[in-house]
Design a protein around this motif. Structure first.
Motif, PDB file in Angstrom:
ATOM      1  N   HIS A   5       0.842  -1.204   0.000  1.00 20.34           N
ATOM      2  CA  HIS A   5       0.000   0.000   0.000  1.00 20.34           C
ATOM      3  C   HIS A   5       0.882   1.262   0.000  1.00 20.34           C
ATOM      4  CE1 HIS A   5      -3.627   2.245   0.502  1.00 20.34           C
ATOM      5  NE2 HIS A   5      -3.341   2.672   1.719  1.00 20.34           N
ATOM      6  N   LEU A   6       1.959   1.205   0.747  1.00 17.62           N
ATOM      7  CA  LEU A   6       2.846   2.373   0.815  1.00 17.62           C
ATOM      8  C   LEU A   6       3.615   2.574  -0.494  1.00 17.62           C
ATOM      9  CD1 LEU A   6       4.122   1.960   4.491  1.00 17.62           C
ATOM     10  CD2 LEU A   6       2.402   3.571   3.645  1.00 17.62           C
ATOM     11  N   GLN A   7       3.862   1.495  -1.219  1.00 21.95           N
ATOM     12  CA  GLN A   7       4.466   1.658  -2.565  1.00 21.95           C
ATOM     13  C   GLN A   7       3.514   2.434  -3.468  1.00 21.95           C
ATOM     14  OE1 GLN A   7       5.599  -2.027  -4.479  1.00 21.95           O
ATOM     15  NE2 GLN A   7       6.919  -2.604  -2.770  1.00 21.95           N
ATOM     16  N   ARG A   8       2.235   2.162  -3.299  1.00 21.38           N
ATOM     17  CA  ARG A   8       1.239   2.876  -4.117  1.00 21.38           C
ATOM     18  C   ARG A   8       1.171   4.349  -3.705  1.00 21.38           C
ATOM     19  NH1 ARG A   8      -2.815  -2.385  -4.103  1.00 21.38           N
ATOM     20  NH2 ARG A   8      -1.444  -3.557  -5.484  1.00 21.38           N
ATOM     21  N   LEU A   9       1.339   4.590  -2.412  1.00 17.37           N
ATOM     22  CA  LEU A   9       1.408   5.991  -1.950  1.00 17.37           C
ATOM     23  C   LEU A   9       2.603   6.693  -2.610  1.00 17.37           C
ATOM     24  CD1 LEU A   9       0.602   8.358  -0.097  1.00 17.37           C
ATOM     25  CD2 LEU A   9       1.856   7.235   1.762  1.00 17.37           C
ATOM     26  N   GLN A  10       3.694   5.960  -2.713  1.00 16.37           N
ATOM     27  CA  GLN A  10       4.896   6.508  -3.360  1.00 16.37           C
ATOM     28  C   GLN A  10       4.590   6.917  -4.808  1.00 16.37           C
ATOM     29  OE1 GLN A  10       8.175   5.915  -1.671  1.00 16.37           O
ATOM     30  NE2 GLN A  10       8.744   7.583  -3.040  1.00 16.37           N
ATOM     31  N   HIS A  11       3.914   6.046  -5.562  1.00 12.26           N
ATOM     32  CA  HIS A  11       3.523   6.381  -6.945  1.00 12.26           C
ATOM     33  C   HIS A  11       2.678   7.655  -6.943  1.00 12.26           C
ATOM     34  CE1 HIS A  11       4.986   2.748  -8.708  1.00 12.26           C
ATOM     35  NE2 HIS A  11       4.098   1.951  -8.145  1.00 12.26           N
ATOM     36  N   CYS A  12       1.756   7.692  -6.024  1.00 15.51           N
ATOM     37  CA  CYS A  12       0.805   8.809  -5.970  1.00 15.51           C
ATOM     38  C   CYS A  12       1.541  10.135  -5.752  1.00 15.51           C
ATOM     39  CB  CYS A  12      -0.196   8.538  -4.837  1.00 15.51           C
ATOM     40  SG  CYS A  12      -1.609   9.609  -4.888  1.00 15.51           S
ATOM     41  N   CYS A  13       2.440  10.136  -4.765  1.00 20.31           N
ATOM     42  CA  CYS A  13       3.178  11.367  -4.439  1.00 20.31           C
ATOM     43  C   CYS A  13       4.005  11.837  -5.632  1.00 20.31           C
ATOM     44  CB  CYS A  13       4.129  11.129  -3.265  1.00 20.31           C
ATOM     45  SG  CYS A  13       3.305  10.752  -1.738  1.00 20.31           S
ATOM     46  N   ALA A  14       4.510  10.878  -6.426  1.00 18.05           N
ATOM     47  CA  ALA A  14       5.358  11.251  -7.565  1.00 18.05           C
ATOM     48  C   ALA A  14       4.535  11.885  -8.685  1.00 18.05           C
ATOM     49  CB  ALA A  14       6.086  10.012  -8.092  1.00 18.05           C
ATOM     50  N   LEU A  15       3.229  11.677  -8.662  1.00 20.35           N
ATOM     51  CA  LEU A  15       2.402  12.109  -9.788  1.00 20.35           C
ATOM     52  C   LEU A  15       1.578  13.357  -9.514  1.00 20.35           C
ATOM     53  CD1 LEU A  15       1.155   8.553 -10.763  1.00 20.35           C
ATOM     54  CD2 LEU A  15       2.645  10.008 -12.154  1.00 20.35           C
ATOM     55  N   CYS A  16       1.228  13.579  -8.251  1.00 24.19           N
ATOM     56  CA  CYS A  16       0.259  14.650  -7.943  1.00 24.19           C
ATOM     57  C   CYS A  16       0.406  15.022  -6.459  1.00 24.19           C
ATOM     58  CB  CYS A  16      -1.144  14.108  -8.223  1.00 24.19           C
ATOM     59  SG  CYS A  16      -2.426  15.361  -8.226  1.00 24.19           S
ATOM     60  N   PRO A  17       0.182  16.293  -6.099  1.00 23.01           N
ATOM     61  CA  PRO A  17       0.221  16.631  -4.667  1.00 23.01           C
ATOM     62  C   PRO A  17      -0.731  15.740  -3.871  1.00 23.01           C
ATOM     63  CG  PRO A  17       0.113  18.620  -5.991  1.00 23.01           C
ATOM     64  CD  PRO A  17      -0.066  17.468  -6.947  1.00 23.01           C
ATOM     65  N   THR A  18      -0.229  15.216  -2.763  1.00 23.87           N
ATOM     66  CA  THR A  18      -0.969  14.181  -2.033  1.00 23.87           C
ATOM     67  C   THR A  18      -1.005  14.479  -0.536  1.00 23.87           C
ATOM     68  OG1 THR A  18      -0.234  12.522  -3.640  1.00 23.87           O
ATOM     69  CG2 THR A  18      -0.995  11.690  -1.511  1.00 23.87           C
ATOM     70  N   TRP A  19      -2.206  14.371   0.016  1.00 24.19           N
ATOM     71  CA  TRP A  19      -2.385  14.352   1.473  1.00 24.19           C
ATOM     72  C   TRP A  19      -2.722  12.919   1.865  1.00 24.19           C
ATOM     73  CZ3 TRP A  19      -2.617  18.572   5.041  1.00 24.19           C
ATOM     74  CH2 TRP A  19      -2.446  19.828   4.472  1.00 24.19           C
ATOM     75  N   VAL A  20      -2.165  12.477   2.967  1.00 23.79           N
ATOM     76  CA  VAL A  20      -2.612  11.212   3.555  1.00 23.79           C
ATOM     77  C   VAL A  20      -3.829  11.513   4.403  1.00 23.79           C
ATOM     78  CG1 VAL A  20      -2.039   9.519   5.362  1.00 23.79           C
ATOM     79  CG2 VAL A  20      -0.410   9.995   3.516  1.00 23.79           C
ATOM     80  N   GLN A  21      -4.859  10.679   4.298  1.00 20.41           N
ATOM     81  CA  GLN A  21      -6.003  10.847   5.205  1.00 20.41           C
ATOM     82  C   GLN A  21      -6.136   9.586   6.061  1.00 20.41           C
ATOM     83  OE1 GLN A  21      -9.857  11.127   3.455  1.00 20.41           O
ATOM     84  NE2 GLN A  21      -9.595   9.299   2.229  1.00 20.41           N
ATOM     85  N   THR A  22      -6.311   9.796   7.342  1.00 20.48           N
ATOM     86  CA  THR A  22      -6.331   8.669   8.279  1.00 20.48           C
ATOM     87  C   THR A  22      -7.521   8.778   9.223  1.00 20.48           C
ATOM     88  OG1 THR A  22      -3.923   8.454   8.238  1.00 20.48           O
ATOM     89  CG2 THR A  22      -5.065   7.545  10.158  1.00 20.48           C
ATOM     90  N   ALA A  23      -8.294   7.706   9.289  1.00 25.36           N
ATOM     91  CA  ALA A  23      -9.368   7.619  10.289  1.00 25.36           C
ATOM     92  C   ALA A  23      -8.791   6.948  11.538  1.00 25.36           C
ATOM     93  CB  ALA A  23     -10.522   6.786   9.730  1.00 25.36           C
ATOM     94  N   VAL A  24      -8.878   7.634  12.648  1.00 23.83           N
ATOM     95  CA  VAL A  24      -8.469   7.033  13.924  1.00 23.83           C
ATOM     96  C   VAL A  24      -9.725   6.410  14.526  1.00 23.83           C
ATOM     97  CG1 VAL A  24      -7.500   7.475  16.201  1.00 23.83           C
ATOM     98  CG2 VAL A  24      -6.628   8.723  14.215  1.00 23.83           C
ATOM     99  N   VAL A  25      -9.707   5.086  14.650  1.00 18.25           N
ATOM    100  CA  VAL A  25     -10.927   4.352  14.995  1.00 18.25           C
ATOM    101  C   VAL A  25     -10.791   3.689  16.362  1.00 18.25           C
ATOM    102  CG1 VAL A  25     -12.484   2.490  14.264  1.00 18.25           C
ATOM    103  CG2 VAL A  25     -11.311   3.877  12.538  1.00 18.25           C
ATOM    104  N   SER A  26     -11.730   3.994  17.259  1.00 17.09           N
ATOM    105  CA  SER A  26     -11.783   3.318  18.567  1.00 17.09           C
ATOM    106  C   SER A  26     -12.926   2.310  18.539  1.00 17.09           C
ATOM    107  CB  SER A  26     -12.035   4.337  19.683  1.00 17.09           C
ATOM    108  OG  SER A  26     -10.929   5.196  19.818  1.00 17.09           O
TER     109      SER A  26
END
Ligand code: SF4
Length: 280
Positions: free
Chosen positions: A186-207
């Motif tokens: 999944h993080l490799q795909r994030l790497q592709h994404c960052c190389a192509l377009c400005p990217t924010w990570v979005q994270t749901a913190v779930v309890s």
């Protein structure tokens, strides 16, 4: 006019027309009105996140999209906004967001529809269109050449991506996203994404309620470690708690994420130098 009044009037206009693809939403993360583009009116997604708010969510193929019909709905929506939004309020319409009831990039028509939106916006004046085009994605298709092509186009439109990372390890990807996918991949795909377009990570913190008490994910240490290599590559992290009822949590195990817990995550990330926006 208040922004909420504008949003209610737009929602009433859209609802009366029973559109299939375009919907307005009040977005706490975009901090204003977002015009959603839904490429999965069949409620099919390739993931099944535990906190997902899509009612009747199922796994299945992407439906065929009637592009002229989608284009007509978007044109009507933008025209309505032009006619009813005072110039001083134009910025309260924050974006056109590819999101909807499934993963947008799984649609074989994603590229073609993004191109259509680009053409449509080019025909309008700057005052007459939302400033940003966003792709809200689970990132699962970022290895596909056609999706990478679409991200190049999005980049040329000065758009941005919000890329989902809810886990600090493989087990959490399965527990939270119901995705049989290694976090490293999944993080490799994030790497592709960052190389192509400005990217924010979005994270749901779930309890979640658990036999021994409450468990909160992602596991903070491993999550921060996983993101550290991306510090210079991502624009920042959108950190949010679960605020609305999940449609996938039949056992009622999800609890509202406490503000103090979110703050702990935000602080740990800020200490490492990340830009963090937090949404309780
Ligand atoms: S990726 Fe998005 S649409 Fe798909 S299950 Fe997760 S939250 Fe729902």
């Amino acid at each position: 006019m208040a922004t909420s009044t504008l949003f209610e009037a737009l929602s009433a206009y859209v609802s009366a027309r029973k559109w299939r693809y375009i919907y307005p939403v009040w977005s706490r993360r975009a901090q204003g009105i977002s015009i959603g583009v839904n490429l999965h009116p069949n409620h099919c997604c390739n993931w099944h996140c535990i906190y997902c708010q899509v009612s009747g969510l199922q796994r299945g193929p992407s439906p065929a999209i009637n592009t002229p019909s989608l284009q007509q709905e978007l044109s009507d929506c933008l025209n309505w906004l032009s006619q009813h939004t005072p110039l001083s309020m134009r910025t309260c319409v924050r974006d056109i967001a590819f999101a909807g009831d499934g993963e947008p990039t799984t649609s074989p028509q994603f590229f073609e529809i993004l191109q259509m939106v680009a053409n449509l916006l080019q025909q309008r004046s700057l005052d007459d269109r939302p400033a940003t085009i966003r792709l809200i994605t689970n990132g699962s298709q970022l290895q596909q050449a056609q999706v990478q092509q679409a991200l190049k186009l999005l980049n040329s439109m000065e758009g941005e991506v919000w890329f989902k990372v809810d886990a600090g390890n493989d087990a959490e990807m399965l527990a939270i996203n119901d995705a049989h996918l290694a976090l490293a991949l999944h993080l490799q795909r994030l790497q592709h994404c960052c190389a192509l377009c400005p990217t924010w990570v979005q994270t749901a913190v779930v309890s979640r309620k658990h036999a021994g008490g409450t468990i909160t994910t992602p596991t903070l240490d491993s999550y921060v470690q996983a993101l550290l290599p991306f510090k210079q590559q991502i624009a920042g992290i959108l950190l949010y708690g679960v605020a609305r009822a999940s449609q996938q949590d039949a056992q009622g195990s999800i609890q509202a994420t406490a503000a103090a817990i979110l703050e702990t995550y935000a602080e740990a990330l800020r200490t490492q130098g990340f830009c963090v926006r937090m949404f309780v």
